[in-house]
Design an enzyme around this catalytic site. Structure first.
Site, PDB file in Angstrom:
ATOM      1  N   THR A  42       0.829  -1.206   0.000  1.00 41.80           N
ATOM      2  CA  THR A  42       0.000   0.000   0.000  1.00 41.80           C
ATOM      3  C   THR A  42       0.863   1.256   0.000  1.00 41.80           C
ATOM      4  O   THR A  42       0.587   2.214  -0.732  1.00 41.80           O
ATOM      5  CB  THR A  42      -0.946  -0.004   1.215  1.00 41.80           C
ATOM      6  OG1 THR A  42      -1.758  -1.173   1.177  1.00 41.80           O
ATOM      7  CG2 THR A  42      -1.829   1.242   1.232  1.00 41.80           C
ATOM      8  N   GLU A  50       1.332   9.446  -6.007  1.00 43.84           N
ATOM      9  CA  GLU A  50       1.982  10.754  -5.896  1.00 43.84           C
ATOM     10  C   GLU A  50       2.857  11.022  -7.121  1.00 43.84           C
ATOM     11  O   GLU A  50       2.850  12.133  -7.671  1.00 43.84           O
ATOM     12  CB  GLU A  50       2.838  10.824  -4.633  1.00 43.84           C
ATOM     13  CG  GLU A  50       2.047  10.959  -3.365  1.00 43.84           C
ATOM     14  CD  GLU A  50       2.924  11.416  -2.221  1.00 43.84           C
ATOM     15  OE1 GLU A  50       3.157  12.637  -2.105  1.00 43.84           O
ATOM     16  OE2 GLU A  50       3.380  10.550  -1.461  1.00 43.84           O
ATOM     17  N   HIS A  76      -7.039   0.669  -0.801  1.00 41.88           N
ATOM     18  CA  HIS A  76      -6.246  -0.330  -1.532  1.00 41.88           C
ATOM     19  C   HIS A  76      -7.099  -1.588  -1.514  1.00 41.88           C
ATOM     20  O   HIS A  76      -7.219  -2.242  -0.480  1.00 41.88           O
ATOM     21  CB  HIS A  76      -4.901  -0.544  -0.840  1.00 41.88           C
ATOM     22  CG  HIS A  76      -3.934  -1.353  -1.649  1.00 41.88           C
ATOM     23  ND1 HIS A  76      -2.647  -1.567  -1.231  1.00 41.88           N
ATOM     24  CD2 HIS A  76      -4.045  -2.003  -2.837  1.00 41.88           C
ATOM     25  CE1 HIS A  76      -2.006  -2.310  -2.119  1.00 41.88           C
ATOM     26  NE2 HIS A  76      -2.849  -2.586  -3.107  1.00 41.88           N
TER      27      HIS A  76
END
EC number: 3.1.2.29
Length: 139
Positions: A42, A50, A76
């Protein structure tokens, strides 16, 4: 930041998951993490989301500018083994001054593995780095 980023614009970024981006490698010094299955972590998925936003913003940054993540809220939802290609889609939701908000999703070619929102702030690197240096013991 240069003009030109438009709400609704989408950017995609592909990444083949290598074995060293699995849960066990997120904190290799953790015996607890060593017990987890060999699937995309994750923490690495968040970093990949990002990265997609950073790449989308890059052409619009002025010299001496950068961006930093200021918020992330993602789920996730599916495991991804090494070797699969994860495609992150980042869609610009809003631009408010130096703050940009993104809708992000990740798909591994089989399942959507994660989705949510991410915010970034455009910063002046020299000014930011000076503040960080003040926090270090050598100051």
């Amino acid at each position: 930041m240069k003009d030109g980023m438009r709400v609704g614009e989408r950017f995609t970024h592909d990444f083949v998951v290598p074995p060293h981006k699995t849960v066990r490698h997120l904190y290799p010094e953790s015996p607890e993490f060593a017990e987890f299955p060999e699937v995309f972590a994750t923490g690495f998925m968040v970093g990949l989301m990002e990265w997609a936003c950073v790449r989308a913003m890059a052409p619009y940054l002025e010299p001496g500018e950068g961006s930093l993540g200021t918020a992330i809220c993602v789920t996730h939802t599916a495991a991804t083994p090494p070797g699969l290609t994860v495609t992150v889609t980042a869609e610009l939701r809003s631009v408010e001054g130096r703050r940009l908000s993104w809708r992000v999703s990740a798909h591994d070619g089989v399942d959507e593995i994660g989705s949510g929102t991410h915010e970034r702030a455009v910063i002046h690197l020299e000014k930011f780095n000076a503040k960080v240096r003040q926090k270090t013991p050598a100051g």
